[in-house]
Design a protein around this motif. Structure first.
Motif, PDB file in Angstrom:
ATOM      1  N   LEU A   1      -1.107  -4.396 -10.691  1.00  0.00           N
ATOM      2  CA  LEU A   1      -1.980  -3.324 -10.217  1.00  0.00           C
ATOM      3  C   LEU A   1      -3.225  -3.238 -11.088  1.00  0.00           C
ATOM      4  O   LEU A   1      -4.353  -3.103 -10.581  1.00  0.00           O
ATOM      5  N   LYS A   2      -3.041  -3.332 -12.395  1.00  0.00           N
ATOM      6  CA  LYS A   2      -4.156  -3.174 -13.332  1.00  0.00           C
ATOM      7  C   LYS A   2      -5.191  -4.289 -13.172  1.00  0.00           C
ATOM      8  O   LYS A   2      -6.400  -4.031 -13.179  1.00  0.00           O
TER       9      LYS A   2
ATOM     10  N   LEU B   1      -6.472   1.175  -7.446  1.00  0.00           N
ATOM     11  CA  LEU B   1      -5.805   2.442  -7.706  1.00  0.00           C
ATOM     12  C   LEU B   1      -6.743   3.583  -7.329  1.00  0.00           C
ATOM     13  O   LEU B   1      -7.905   3.622  -7.757  1.00  0.00           O
TER      14      LEU B   1
ATOM     15  N   LEU C   1       3.635   6.187 -12.992  1.00  0.00           N
ATOM     16  CA  LEU C   1       4.124   5.106 -12.149  1.00  0.00           C
ATOM     17  C   LEU C   1       5.337   4.412 -12.764  1.00  0.00           C
ATOM     18  O   LEU C   1       6.281   4.051 -12.054  1.00  0.00           O
TER      19      LEU C   1
ATOM     20  N   ARG D   1      -0.299   5.397 -15.694  1.00  0.00           N
ATOM     21  CA  ARG D   1       0.691   4.372 -16.049  1.00  0.00           C
ATOM     22  C   ARG D   1       2.052   5.010 -16.317  1.00  0.00           C
ATOM     23  O   ARG D   1       3.083   4.532 -15.811  1.00  0.00           O
TER      24      ARG D   1
ATOM     25  N   ALA E   1      -7.280   1.856 -13.810  1.00  0.00           N
ATOM     26  CA  ALA E   1      -5.860   2.037 -14.090  1.00  0.00           C
ATOM     27  C   ALA E   1      -5.599   2.317 -15.561  1.00  0.00           C
ATOM     28  O   ALA E   1      -4.674   3.067 -15.910  1.00  0.00           O
TER      29      ALA E   1
ATOM     30  N   TRP F   1       3.009  -3.194 -12.883  1.00  0.00           N
ATOM     31  CA  TRP F   1       1.885  -2.434 -13.424  1.00  0.00           C
ATOM     32  C   TRP F   1       0.729  -3.374 -13.789  1.00  0.00           C
ATOM     33  O   TRP F   1      -0.429  -3.080 -13.516  1.00  0.00           O
TER      34      TRP F   1
ATOM     35  N   THR G   1      -2.643   6.516  -4.836  1.00  0.00           N
ATOM     36  CA  THR G   1      -2.471   5.403  -3.903  1.00  0.00           C
ATOM     37  C   THR G   1      -2.640   4.092  -4.656  1.00  0.00           C
ATOM     38  O   THR G   1      -3.611   3.912  -5.394  1.00  0.00           O
ATOM     39  N   CYS G   2      -1.667   3.187  -4.467  1.00  0.00           N
ATOM     40  CA  CYS G   2      -1.687   1.870  -5.118  1.00  0.00           C
ATOM     41  C   CYS G   2      -1.767   0.794  -4.048  1.00  0.00           C
ATOM     42  O   CYS G   2      -0.963   0.786  -3.110  1.00  0.00           O
ATOM     43  N   ARG G   3      -2.720  -0.114  -4.211  1.00  0.00           N
ATOM     44  CA  ARG G   3      -2.881  -1.220  -3.274  1.00  0.00           C
ATOM     45  C   ARG G   3      -2.800  -2.528  -4.040  1.00  0.00           C
ATOM     46  O   ARG G   3      -3.607  -2.792  -4.933  1.00  0.00           O
TER      47      ARG G   3
ATOM     48  N   GLY H   1      -5.105  -5.190  -8.451  1.00  0.00           N
ATOM     49  CA  GLY H   1      -4.939  -4.195  -7.397  1.00  0.00           C
ATOM     50  C   GLY H   1      -6.032  -3.141  -7.406  1.00  0.00           C
ATOM     51  O   GLY H   1      -7.016  -3.226  -8.154  1.00  0.00           O
TER      52      GLY H   1
ATOM     53  N   ASN I   1       0.868  -1.177   0.000  1.00  0.00           N
ATOM     54  CA  ASN I   1       0.000   0.000   0.000  1.00  0.00           C
ATOM     55  C   ASN I   1       0.905   1.227   0.000  1.00  0.00           C
ATOM     56  O   ASN I   1       1.519   1.548   1.014  1.00  0.00           O
TER      57      ASN I   1
END
Length: 299
Positions: A41-42, A47, A27, A24, A56, A38, A68-70, A45, A2
């Motif tokens: 996340l896409k 975003l 990041l 993108r 994303a 990436w 914020t990326c989780r 995750g 996180n």
């Protein structure tokens, strides 16, 4: 994982200023996200931009936005309780002092008693849901400082492309005899030995490898060297010193004298790292272990 970033677009894609870019691009170019991270996340995750969940694939960001990326992290390593010598820790990275006889991560049949296993147990015990992200390795019998990232994007930023400018290592070593000059540079390419999956050799067909050395002291027919790596090839110091006719004491793989020491006399004594995500720097030292002190100065 996180993590939260304050967006700054200055210098992105080589431009002085941009009004907005895809999340993108931000990041990948400014936060160290690899292609694989990436994709995680896409697809798996969450975003958020300025606290609101976004897609994303279509989100854009502007200067001052908060991203914020989780991403859920899991590990295939077993968590093994063991004593750890932690020399530095913050929310981004941790530096450990590795003893002789320990692998950095599981390989060659040892899957439970490596530095990675012990660090994973420490993370779990301290409530940190983090996987093992080593920035570099030390050989099993080399002692000293190991840098581990707590976030995969930081690991990627420190190890890929121009990551070398953020990370610097220095070693001390003991050899028999004296180097041809008190200080100098060994610039010899290193390649795999044609008959071994472990051993390396100096070869014109190998990868560029550069080691800088300086003689700190001489005593009893031995020399204590300070070494700095410009590149990070497997067994680089061991191979370079052997090629100069002065293998490390105790290094049986490269012809070192094992009568007084049963491991290579090599210790990662100093580590400098700049966190490319924050700009903050650390400089950590580790005492030379007793077996190497005894080897050079005696009991």
């Amino acid at each position: 994982m996180n993590v939260t970033y304050k967006v700054s677009l200055a210098g992105l894609s080589g431009e002085k200023a941009l009004a907005s870019v895809s999340v993108r691009a931000f990041l990948r170019q400014k936060c160290g996200f690899s292609h694989g991270l990436w994709r995680r996340l896409k697809w798996n995750g969450t975003l958020l931009v300025n606290g609101e969940e976004v897609r994303a694939t279509t989100a854009v960001v502007r200067d001052g936005d908060v991203v914020t990326c989780r991403i859920a992290e899991s590990s295939s390593l077993a968590a093994t309780p063991m004593p750890l010598d932690i020399r530095y820790e913050d929310e981004y990275m941790i530096v450990l002092n590795k003893p002789a006889g320990m692998l950095v991560h599981p390989t060659g049949g040892d899957y439970d008693n490596t530095l990675g296993n012990g660090l994973l147990h420490y993370y779990r015990r301290t409530g940190q849901e983090i996987d093992f992200h080593p920035v570099h390795r030390l050989d099993r019998d080399t002692t000293g400082l190991v840098l581990v990232a707590k976030q995969p994007q930081l690991q990627n930023a420190l190890t890929q492309g121009n990551g070398g400018k953020f990370f610097h290592r220095s070693y001390v070593a003991v050899i028999e005899g004296e180097m041809p000059l008190p200080a100098g540079t060994i610039d010899l390419p290193i390649a795999r030995h044609p008959d071994s999956i472990i051993q390396r050799i100096c070869s014109p067909e190998g990868q560029v490898a550069v080691t800088h050395y300086r003689t700190l002291a001489r005593r009893g027919g031995r020399s204590l060297l300070w070494l700095e790596l410009e590149t990070g090839r497997t067994h680089q110091i061991r191979v370079h010193l052997a090629a100069m006719g002065h293998p490390l004491l105790g290094d049986d793989l490269y012809g070192g004298d094992t009568s007084v020491m049963k491991r290579q006399a090599l210790h990662a004594v100093h580590l400098e790292a700049e966190n490319p995500l924050t700009g903050e720097s650390i400089s950590i030292y580790s005492d030379v272990p007793q077996d190497m002190r005894d080897l050079f100065w005696g009991h």
